[in-house]
Every structure is written in structure tokens, then in C-alpha cells.
Design a protein around this motif. Structure first.
Motif, PDB file in Angstrom:
ATOM      1  N   ALA A 209      -3.887  -0.523  10.440  1.00  0.00           N
ATOM      2  CA  ALA A 209      -3.896   0.425   9.325  1.00  0.00           C
ATOM      3  C   ALA A 209      -4.088   1.849   9.828  1.00  0.00           C
ATOM      4  O   ALA A 209      -3.402   2.780   9.374  1.00  0.00           O
ATOM      5  N   GLU A 212      -0.900   3.139  11.608  1.00  0.00           N
ATOM      6  CA  GLU A 212       0.170   3.474  10.661  1.00  0.00           C
ATOM      7  C   GLU A 212      -0.158   4.760   9.893  1.00  0.00           C
ATOM      8  O   GLU A 212       0.732   5.563   9.595  1.00  0.00           O
ATOM      9  N   ALA A 213      -1.435   4.959   9.573  1.00  0.00           N
ATOM     10  CA  ALA A 213      -1.835   6.172   8.862  1.00  0.00           C
ATOM     11  C   ALA A 213      -1.602   7.404   9.732  1.00  0.00           C
ATOM     12  O   ALA A 213      -1.109   8.440   9.263  1.00  0.00           O
ATOM     13  N   PHE A 226      -8.067   5.478   4.639  1.00  0.00           N
ATOM     14  CA  PHE A 226      -7.051   4.432   4.496  1.00  0.00           C
ATOM     15  C   PHE A 226      -7.458   3.187   5.274  1.00  0.00           C
ATOM     16  O   PHE A 226      -7.361   2.065   4.767  1.00  0.00           O
ATOM     17  N   GLU A 227      -7.937   3.382   6.483  1.00  0.00           N
ATOM     18  CA  GLU A 227      -8.403   2.252   7.289  1.00  0.00           C
ATOM     19  C   GLU A 227      -9.521   1.498   6.571  1.00  0.00           C
ATOM     20  O   GLU A 227      -9.525   0.255   6.511  1.00  0.00           O
ATOM     21  N   VAL A 230      -8.125  -0.421   3.453  1.00  0.00           N
ATOM     22  CA  VAL A 230      -7.393  -1.621   3.868  1.00  0.00           C
ATOM     23  C   VAL A 230      -8.367  -2.691   4.337  1.00  0.00           C
ATOM     24  O   VAL A 230      -8.206  -3.886   4.020  1.00  0.00           O
ATOM     25  N   ARG A 248       0.721  -5.220   4.445  1.00  0.00           N
ATOM     26  CA  ARG A 248       1.931  -4.431   4.683  1.00  0.00           C
ATOM     27  C   ARG A 248       1.590  -2.948   4.520  1.00  0.00           C
ATOM     28  O   ARG A 248       0.791  -2.589   3.654  1.00  0.00           O
ATOM     29  N   VAL A 249       2.242  -2.108   5.313  1.00  0.00           N
ATOM     30  CA  VAL A 249       2.040  -0.660   5.241  1.00  0.00           C
ATOM     31  C   VAL A 249       3.398   0.018   5.382  1.00  0.00           C
ATOM     32  O   VAL A 249       4.192  -0.348   6.249  1.00  0.00           O
ATOM     33  N   TRP A 250       3.654   1.011   4.528  1.00  0.00           N
ATOM     34  CA  TRP A 250       4.898   1.767   4.630  1.00  0.00           C
ATOM     35  C   TRP A 250       4.733   3.119   3.944  1.00  0.00           C
ATOM     36  O   TRP A 250       3.717   3.378   3.288  1.00  0.00           O
ATOM     37  N   LEU A 256       1.534   7.261   1.676  1.00  0.00           N
ATOM     38  CA  LEU A 256       1.334   6.108   2.533  1.00  0.00           C
ATOM     39  C   LEU A 256       0.864   4.966   1.643  1.00  0.00           C
ATOM     40  O   LEU A 256      -0.081   5.121   0.868  1.00  0.00           O
ATOM     41  N   GLY A 258      -0.376   0.945   1.279  1.00  0.00           N
ATOM     42  CA  GLY A 258      -0.907  -0.257   1.899  1.00  0.00           C
ATOM     43  C   GLY A 258      -1.021  -1.360   0.857  1.00  0.00           C
ATOM     44  O   GLY A 258      -1.399  -1.094  -0.285  1.00  0.00           O
ATOM     45  N   ARG A 308      -2.219  -2.980  -4.216  1.00  0.00           N
ATOM     46  CA  ARG A 308      -1.486  -1.948  -3.487  1.00  0.00           C
ATOM     47  C   ARG A 308      -2.196  -0.617  -3.671  1.00  0.00           C
ATOM     48  O   ARG A 308      -2.581  -0.253  -4.778  1.00  0.00           O
TER      49      ARG A 308
END
Length: 313
Positions: A209, A212-213, A226-227, A230, A248-250, A256, A258, A308
Motif C-alpha cells: 500500500a 503504491e501510494a 493510506f497505508e 489499508v 487492490r490499489v489503483w 488513489l 484502495g 473501497r
């Protein structure tokens, strides 16, 4: 404007929608509500978007310091934060009061299509959250700026409607139907980076996480948030759903995103929306997620739960 009636005169909680067109109608529907409360010695809070907030502040004049004034575009950016952070926070602070008044405007023309389902679910959940309490929450709706389907939803989530003609009961009132209608499946992009998480791989999920952030360009403090969010989601899957979590992360539309999915069923519709008492040492995970994220969406089904989160880049 007189306070809205309670059905059958039995339910102390009131949740009217105020339909207004233009600032004159807005002030005509809100200022008397506030002034009546102040005259009766009742605690009053107002959480509305900035322009409306300033108009009310000016209209109240010297009485403004007696009202809790909050900008809803900040306090309620995430609709999941409004109940614990605004409504419950104020009402619980004044539990000894005979009656509490709040104006809350969670839906305005600037809300996105992604945010709206969480907003209307919030409006429906207010009815469950405050049943039996001596509280009135007045929710303004700008009929000139909001689409017709939003106004129809307001009629389904509010037992009483108020417009320039006066208050009336809503024949469409059905908040549980609204909750079901907006419990919509959340589809993730097939190419989204994915990790299957269980107890031994929690550290890997946190690292995933955070990486990706950072790759998406979140500011360092927000990347840490964010970490943490998640981590709370996947930990809840493992501890409460007794399930592995699909993480999932995108990046999507400047956010952003998650997402954690599991095979458990989150039946408590108010989970993460109640303030946690100081003595509560556990069960704060989803409340913390709502505090950290700019938006939280939840989908419940017989096959499991998907949560989400969105953070603005």
C-alpha cells in the motif's frame, strides 16, 4: 419556520428536508430554525457548504458565536465521517439537553457521481442512528442546482419535507429501500495491482500500500494515512470476517483507490459511523478508515463485503 411535525406525535427525532431555491428561501428556512432553538436555550449546530455557512453567519449577526458553525465541504467531505464527526459528536456532547437542533447539508451540486451513493446512504442511515433521541436534523436541498433524482431520493430519506408552502409528510419515505438500492457492486479495473493477504502477509500488505501510494504521488503524510487505512481494512477481514483479503490499489480520476474484499458479511449498517467511547480499546478500525479517507464506499452481498477508499492526489 416552525419545527417539523413528528409522525403520530410520538417520535422525538425529526429529520426534515428543506427544499429551497435561492439564498432568500435558504435563509427563510434556516434562520428561524436556528433562532427558535437559541430562544429555547437549545444547542444548535450548522454544517453546510461554505457560501451557505457565510450567509448564515451574517444573518445571525451577534448570535453567531452561540452556534457551532462547520463547513460541510471540509467536515463532511467523506460522507462516512458526518455521523461520527459532526452529528453524533454534537448531539452526544449535549446529551443532557432537552432538545438538540442541527442543520446538515451533505449533498450539494459539487458532489461527484462516485460520492453520491455514500451521501444518500448517509441520509438514510441518519434515521436509524437517531431514532428515539430528542434531536432534529434539518437537511437543505437546492432544488435549482440538484438533479430531479437527487430530490426524489431526498423524499425517500426524509419523513418530512419543507418548502415555501410549509411542511408535509413524504409519501415516498423508505430509507431502507434507499440503502438497498445504493448497495451497488464495485467493479475494479482488471489491471489493478492485487495482493492476497492473510495474517502472515500483513506486513507485505502495508509495504504494498505504501509503495503504491508513493508511486501515485501522494504527499508523505497522506501516503502514511493510506497505508494505515489499508492495514485496518485487511486486518478487519482477517480478524472479523475470518477470511483472507483481496487487496487492490489503483489510480482513478485524480484519486488513489484502495479496495479490500473478503467473504465475510458486514451486517452492521452503522459500522464505522458511531463514535468510539474512550474505554473502547478495539473495534475502531472502520471508524479510523472513515477519518483518514476522502471517501469510503461499501458493498455488501451474500458472497462477502468490499470496502473501497479514495484519497485525492
Amino acid at each position: 419556520m416552525a419545527s417539523s411535525p413528528s409522525p403520530a406525535g410520538l417520535e422525538p427525532f425529526r429529520h426534515p428536508a428543506l427544499f429551497y431555491r435561492g439564498m432568500d428561501e435558504y435563509l427563510a428556512g434556516t434562520l428561524p430554525f436556528i433562532e427558535e432553538g437559541l430562544a429555547a436555550g437549545e444547542p444548535v449546530a450548522v454544517a453546510v457548504p461554505g457560501a451557505q455557512l457565510e450567509a448564515l453567519r451574517a444573518g445571525l449577526g451577534a448570535a453567531a458565536p452561540r452556534v457551532r458553525l462547520l463547513d460541510m465541504t471540509r467536515a463532511g467531505r467523506n460522507p462516512g465521517r458526518i455521523l461520527p464527526g459532526v452529528l453524533f459528536a454534537f448531539a452526544d456532547e449535549h446529551r443532557d439537553a432537552e432538545f438538540v437542533r442541527i442543520i446538515g447539508e451533505p449533498i450539494w451540486a459539487g458532489r461527484s457521481e462516485v460520492e453520491y451513493p455514500a451521501c444518500v446512504q448517509h441520509e438514510a442511515l441518519i434515521n436509524h442512528a437517531f431514532t428515539g433521541r430528542s434531536v432534529e436534523i434539518l437537511c437543505p436541498y437546492d432544488v435549482a442546482a440538484l438533479p430531479a433524482d437527487v430530490l426524489e431520493d431526498a423524499e425517500r430519506t426524509h419523513p418530512t419535507l419543507i418548502d415555501p408552502a410549509g411542511p408535509r409528510y413524504s409519501s415516498r419515505y423508505a430509507p431502507d429501500d434507499v440503502l438497498a438500492d445504493y448497495n451497488r457492486a464495485l467493479s475494479a479495473p482488471p489491471e489493478a495491482p492485487t495482493l492476497l493477504v492473510d495474517a502472515p502477509t500483513l506486513a507485505s500488505a502495508r509495504a504494498f500500500a505504501l509503495a503504491e501510494a508513493r508511486r501515485a504521488g501522494l504527499e508523505p503524510d497522506r501516503a502514511d494515512d493510506f497505508e494505515l487505512a489499508v492495514n485496518e481494512l485487511v486486518t478487519n477481514s482477517i480478524e472479523h470476517a475470518r477470511s483472507r483479503s483481496v487487496l487492490r490499489v489503483w489510480v482513478e480520476d485524480g484519486h488513489l483507490v484502495g479496495e479490500a474484499s473478503d467473504t465475510g458479511r458486514l451486517d452492521d449498517l452503522l459500522a464505522g459511523r458511531r463514535p468510539a467511547p474512550p474505554e473502547q480499546s478495539r473495534g475502531r478500525g472502520l471508524l479510523l478508515v472513515n477519518h483518514l479517507a476522502d471517501l469510503v464506499r461499501i458493498h455488501r452481498s451474500a458472497r462477502g463485503t468490499t470496502i473501497r477508499i479514495y484519497m485525492k492526489l
